[in-house]
Write a protein that holds these residues in place. Structure first.
Motif, PDB file in Angstrom:
ATOM      1  N   VAL A  99       0.848  -1.207   0.000  1.00  0.00           N
ATOM      2  CA  VAL A  99       0.000   0.000   0.000  1.00  0.00           C
ATOM      3  C   VAL A  99       0.880   1.252   0.000  1.00  0.00           C
ATOM      4  O   VAL A  99       0.622   2.222  -0.712  1.00  0.00           O
ATOM      5  N   PHE A 100       1.964   1.203   0.782  1.00  0.00           N
ATOM      6  CA  PHE A 100       2.918   2.314   0.819  1.00  0.00           C
ATOM      7  C   PHE A 100       3.638   2.459  -0.524  1.00  0.00           C
ATOM      8  O   PHE A 100       3.753   3.561  -1.074  1.00  0.00           O
ATOM      9  N   VAL A 122      -8.191  -6.515  -1.198  1.00  0.00           N
ATOM     10  CA  VAL A 122      -7.324  -7.401  -1.977  1.00  0.00           C
ATOM     11  C   VAL A 122      -8.226  -8.297  -2.806  1.00  0.00           C
ATOM     12  O   VAL A 122      -9.068  -9.009  -2.256  1.00  0.00           O
ATOM     13  N   ASN A 123      -8.099  -8.195  -4.106  1.00  0.00           N
ATOM     14  CA  ASN A 123      -8.959  -8.951  -5.029  1.00  0.00           C
ATOM     15  C   ASN A 123     -10.445  -8.702  -4.753  1.00  0.00           C
ATOM     16  O   ASN A 123     -11.276  -9.608  -4.837  1.00  0.00           O
ATOM     17  N   GLY A 124     -10.759  -7.455  -4.385  1.00  0.00           N
ATOM     18  CA  GLY A 124     -12.143  -7.064  -4.173  1.00  0.00           C
ATOM     19  C   GLY A 124     -12.682  -7.298  -2.778  1.00  0.00           C
ATOM     20  O   GLY A 124     -13.802  -6.875  -2.456  1.00  0.00           O
ATOM     21  N   ASN A 125     -11.913  -7.965  -1.919  1.00  0.00           N
ATOM     22  CA  ASN A 125     -12.358  -8.252  -0.551  1.00  0.00           C
ATOM     23  C   ASN A 125     -11.576  -7.404   0.451  1.00  0.00           C
ATOM     24  O   ASN A 125     -10.355  -7.260   0.332  1.00  0.00           O
ATOM     25  N   VAL A 126     -12.271  -6.859   1.439  1.00  0.00           N
ATOM     26  CA  VAL A 126     -11.615  -6.045   2.459  1.00  0.00           C
ATOM     27  C   VAL A 126     -10.688  -6.920   3.294  1.00  0.00           C
ATOM     28  O   VAL A 126     -11.071  -7.987   3.763  1.00  0.00           O
ATOM     29  N   GLY A 141      -6.586  -2.579  -3.813  1.00  0.00           N
ATOM     30  CA  GLY A 141      -7.355  -1.380  -4.145  1.00  0.00           C
ATOM     31  C   GLY A 141      -7.820  -0.624  -2.923  1.00  0.00           C
ATOM     32  O   GLY A 141      -7.688  -1.095  -1.789  1.00  0.00           O
ATOM     33  N   VAL A 142      -8.375   0.554  -3.164  1.00  0.00           N
ATOM     34  CA  VAL A 142      -8.965   1.356  -2.092  1.00  0.00           C
ATOM     35  C   VAL A 142     -10.462   1.096  -2.085  1.00  0.00           C
ATOM     36  O   VAL A 142     -11.111   1.113  -3.135  1.00  0.00           O
TER      37      VAL A 142
END
Length: 201
Positions: A99-100, A122-126, A141-142
């Protein structure tokens, strides 16, 4: 969740490197901390002391405490390849570090906070585990409702560095962990062989 929360400038001065990012205190006082300052006579470091210092530098750089670092090292010894390089690859594959590196957060500690507060997917899952280890092909992703966060927007605007093992899509605010990085691609000034020698004693 255990993590180092002490004075960062003092640690940076100890290693004489900006391991937590740009540091004005380090620029002003580019010598080790202590009441006697730059004039203090320091005895020659032993081989063990040099190896220990290198391990501590790696731990502070990636924001990991001893137990987790030692566990990661043991895992690295079981994998194929040069142990020191595999260790750094495993540390680089951590979710908070990625993420950094992607520029979503301005620092590793900031990235750790974003992950812990469930702003990262990650791959659409939190995923809210900073030490989560990514595999080649994983997409970071965010979270949709977190894309407007000021800290994320400010960090992405200042994003300049690009890394060959990561791909970034600004439109969707997602990044892909393409592969484990080569040692030459990892910018951290860490002599991983010293760490291997320390744990091998």
């Amino acid at each position: 969740m255990a993590r180092y929360t002490g004075p960062k400038s003092k640690i940076a001065r100890k290693f004489q490197e900006p391991i937590f990012g740009p540091d004005k205190a380090l620029e002003r006082k580019n010598y080790a901390p202590g009441m006697h300052g730059v004039n203090k006579r320091r005895s020659k470091e032993s081989e063990y002391g040099i190896q220990l210092k290198e391990k501590q530098k790696a731990k502070y750089t990636y924001g990991i405490l001893e137990r987790q670092f030692a566990k990661t090292f043991v895992e690295a010894t079981r994998k194929k390849g040069i142990t020191g390089e595999v260790l750094l690859q495993m540390l680089e594959a951590r979710l908070d570090n990625t993420v950094f590196r992607l520029g979503i957060a301005p620092s590793r500690s900031g990235a750790r906070q974003l992950v812990g507060h469930r702003h990262i997917t990650v791959n659409g899952n939190v995923v809210n585990i900073p030490s989560y280890r990514l595999r080649p092909g994983d997409v970071v992703g965010v979270r949709e409702k977190s894309k407007s966060l000021e800290v994320v927007q400010d960090s992405l605007q200042g994003r300049v560095m690009q890394y060959p093992w990561l791909e970034w899509d600004g439109g969707s605010m997602t990044g892909k962990f393409v592969s484990y990085p080569d040692r030459e691609s990892i910018p951290e000034n860490i002599k991983e062989q010293l760490i291997v020698e320390l744990y091998s004693k």
